[in-house]
Design a protein around this motif. Structure first.
Motif, PDB file in Angstrom:
ATOM      1  N   LYS A 182      30.100 -29.859  29.046  1.00  0.00           N
ATOM      2  CA  LYS A 182      31.526 -29.524  29.032  1.00  0.00           C
ATOM      3  C   LYS A 182      31.905 -28.793  27.756  1.00  0.00           C
ATOM      4  O   LYS A 182      31.264 -28.960  26.719  1.00  0.00           O
ATOM      5  CB  LYS A 182      32.370 -30.789  29.208  1.00  0.00           C
ATOM      6  N   PRO A 183      32.952 -27.990  27.822  1.00  0.00           N
ATOM      7  CA  PRO A 183      33.447 -27.344  26.611  1.00  0.00           C
ATOM      8  C   PRO A 183      33.997 -28.387  25.635  1.00  0.00           C
ATOM      9  O   PRO A 183      34.385 -29.484  26.034  1.00  0.00           O
ATOM     10  CB  PRO A 183      34.598 -26.457  27.123  1.00  0.00           C
ATOM     11  N   ALA A 184      34.036 -28.035  24.370  1.00  0.00           N
ATOM     12  CA  ALA A 184      34.611 -28.922  23.358  1.00  0.00           C
ATOM     13  C   ALA A 184      36.076 -29.168  23.694  1.00  0.00           C
ATOM     14  O   ALA A 184      36.768 -28.297  24.226  1.00  0.00           O
ATOM     15  CB  ALA A 184      34.491 -28.279  21.980  1.00  0.00           C
ATOM     16  N   ARG A 185      36.546 -30.360  23.439  1.00  0.00           N
ATOM     17  CA  ARG A 185      37.932 -30.749  23.642  1.00  0.00           C
ATOM     18  C   ARG A 185      38.368 -30.628  25.109  1.00  0.00           C
ATOM     19  O   ARG A 185      39.518 -30.341  25.401  1.00  0.00           O
ATOM     20  CB  ARG A 185      38.856 -29.945  22.733  1.00  0.00           C
ATOM     21  N   TYR A 186      37.451 -30.852  26.023  1.00  0.00           N
ATOM     22  CA  TYR A 186      37.775 -30.768  27.448  1.00  0.00           C
ATOM     23  C   TYR A 186      38.514 -32.036  27.880  1.00  0.00           C
ATOM     24  O   TYR A 186      38.118 -33.152  27.533  1.00  0.00           O
ATOM     25  CB  TYR A 186      36.502 -30.579  28.284  1.00  0.00           C
ATOM     26  N   LEU A 187      39.576 -31.875  28.633  1.00  0.00           N
ATOM     27  CA  LEU A 187      40.391 -32.987  29.101  1.00  0.00           C
ATOM     28  C   LEU A 187      39.621 -33.816  30.127  1.00  0.00           C
ATOM     29  O   LEU A 187      39.096 -33.280  31.099  1.00  0.00           O
ATOM     30  CB  LEU A 187      41.679 -32.452  29.736  1.00  0.00           C
ATOM     31  N   CYS A 190      35.837 -33.370  41.023  1.00  0.00           N
ATOM     32  CA  CYS A 190      36.697 -32.875  39.941  1.00  0.00           C
ATOM     33  C   CYS A 190      35.934 -32.870  38.615  1.00  0.00           C
ATOM     34  O   CYS A 190      35.370 -33.890  38.210  1.00  0.00           O
ATOM     35  CB  CYS A 190      37.943 -33.748  39.811  1.00  0.00           C
ATOM     36  N   LEU A 191      35.914 -31.723  37.949  1.00  0.00           N
ATOM     37  CA  LEU A 191      35.205 -31.608  36.675  1.00  0.00           C
ATOM     38  C   LEU A 191      35.739 -32.587  35.631  1.00  0.00           C
ATOM     39  O   LEU A 191      34.967 -33.138  34.845  1.00  0.00           O
ATOM     40  CB  LEU A 191      35.299 -30.176  36.143  1.00  0.00           C
ATOM     41  N   HIS A 192      37.047 -32.827  35.621  1.00  0.00           N
ATOM     42  CA  HIS A 192      37.624 -33.749  34.636  1.00  0.00           C
ATOM     43  C   HIS A 192      37.072 -35.158  34.817  1.00  0.00           C
ATOM     44  O   HIS A 192      36.744 -35.834  33.835  1.00  0.00           O
ATOM     45  CB  HIS A 192      39.154 -33.772  34.744  1.00  0.00           C
ATOM     46  N   TYR A 193      36.957 -35.612  36.048  1.00  0.00           N
ATOM     47  CA  TYR A 193      36.456 -36.959  36.325  1.00  0.00           C
ATOM     48  C   TYR A 193      34.934 -37.044  36.134  1.00  0.00           C
ATOM     49  O   TYR A 193      34.417 -38.000  35.562  1.00  0.00           O
ATOM     50  CB  TYR A 193      36.833 -37.408  37.738  1.00  0.00           C
ATOM     51  N   TYR A 218      35.405 -38.797  19.451  1.00  0.00           N
ATOM     52  CA  TYR A 218      36.780 -38.496  19.853  1.00  0.00           C
ATOM     53  C   TYR A 218      36.771 -37.739  21.174  1.00  0.00           C
ATOM     54  O   TYR A 218      35.959 -36.847  21.382  1.00  0.00           O
ATOM     55  CB  TYR A 218      37.487 -37.650  18.785  1.00  0.00           C
ATOM     56  N   ILE A 219      37.688 -38.103  22.058  1.00  0.00           N
ATOM     57  CA  ILE A 219      37.792 -37.439  23.353  1.00  0.00           C
ATOM     58  C   ILE A 219      39.264 -37.195  23.674  1.00  0.00           C
ATOM     59  O   ILE A 219      40.155 -37.812  23.083  1.00  0.00           O
ATOM     60  CB  ILE A 219      37.144 -38.275  24.487  1.00  0.00           C
ATOM     61  N   MET A 220      39.508 -36.299  24.614  1.00  0.00           N
ATOM     62  CA  MET A 220      40.861 -36.039  25.111  1.00  0.00           C
ATOM     63  C   MET A 220      40.915 -36.545  26.551  1.00  0.00           C
ATOM     64  O   MET A 220      40.093 -36.151  27.378  1.00  0.00           O
ATOM     65  CB  MET A 220      41.179 -34.545  25.060  1.00  0.00           C
ATOM     66  N   CYS A 272      46.782 -33.429  42.775  1.00  0.00           N
ATOM     67  CA  CYS A 272      46.737 -33.516  41.315  1.00  0.00           C
ATOM     68  C   CYS A 272      46.873 -32.117  40.712  1.00  0.00           C
ATOM     69  O   CYS A 272      46.094 -31.216  41.045  1.00  0.00           O
ATOM     70  CB  CYS A 272      45.422 -34.143  40.865  1.00  0.00           C
ATOM     71  N   PRO A 273      47.829 -31.924  39.809  1.00  0.00           N
ATOM     72  CA  PRO A 273      47.994 -30.608  39.191  1.00  0.00           C
ATOM     73  C   PRO A 273      46.873 -30.265  38.209  1.00  0.00           C
ATOM     74  O   PRO A 273      46.710 -29.112  37.826  1.00  0.00           O
ATOM     75  CB  PRO A 273      49.340 -30.715  38.466  1.00  0.00           C
ATOM     76  N   ASP A 274      46.069 -31.255  37.819  1.00  0.00           N
ATOM     77  CA  ASP A 274      44.994 -31.033  36.855  1.00  0.00           C
ATOM     78  C   ASP A 274      43.618 -30.906  37.507  1.00  0.00           C
ATOM     79  O   ASP A 274      42.618 -30.759  36.806  1.00  0.00           O
ATOM     80  CB  ASP A 274      44.964 -32.192  35.842  1.00  0.00           C
ATOM     81  N   PHE A 275      43.554 -30.955  38.832  1.00  0.00           N
ATOM     82  CA  PHE A 275      42.271 -30.882  39.537  1.00  0.00           C
ATOM     83  C   PHE A 275      41.529 -29.595  39.188  1.00  0.00           C
ATOM     84  O   PHE A 275      42.092 -28.506  39.188  1.00  0.00           O
ATOM     85  CB  PHE A 275      42.496 -30.960  41.051  1.00  0.00           C
TER      86      PHE A 275
END
Length: 139
Positions: free
Chosen positions: A5-10, A23-26, A38-40, A54-57
């Motif tokens: 994943k990219p740095a600081r990825y949600l 979903c990439l976030h999950y 540290y994570i976001m 989900c608006p963040d999907f």
């Protein structure tokens, strides 16, 4: 599938989401490395209702990116090539056009479609010839 994943990825912890498995976030949340200090993370209080989209999907499907336009107009008659180049600069903006030209930035599928339309609208029926293609995640 192991992701870089990219740095600081949600990240998202919502395992009840109907789209979590794709979903990439999950997926990135599930692959979290213990060494990451540290994570976001998406605020659990703003998770959409179970039946809402989900608006963040972010889909875990890879997309086809095109790279390099340096020789794209080589086989196009000069007058048409000049018009196409002008239209492409107008579409991308001068900075982004030259970053694509130098293969510093890819051309996304939506942009590839727009470039093809520019070719067609200027009387060139052949496919735009990119230097190469890659399959990547749309982070």
């Amino acid at each position: 599938m192991e992701l870089k994943k990219p740095a600081r990825y949600l990240l998202c912890q919502n395992d009840t989401c109907k789209n979590a498995a794709n979903c990439l976030h999950y997926i990135c949340w599930k692959q979290l490395c213990p060494g990451e200090r540290y994570i976001m993370v998406l605020n659990p209080q703003v998770y959409p209702l179970s039946d809402a989209e989900c608006p963040d999907f972010k889909s875990a499907e890879k997309i086809r990116l095109a790279w390099g336009i340096k020789n794209m107009l080589a086989d196009v008659p000069y007058a048409k090539a000049e018009k196409i180049k002008t239209k492409m600069i107008a579409y991308f903006g001068k900075t982004k056009y030259y970053r694509i030209y130098r293969e510093e930035k890819p051309v996304f599928p939506k942009e590839q479609k727009a470039v093809k339309e520019i070719f067609i609208n200027n009387g060139v029926e052949s496919e735009p010839a990119y230097a190469r293609f890659t399959e990547e995640y749309d982070w």
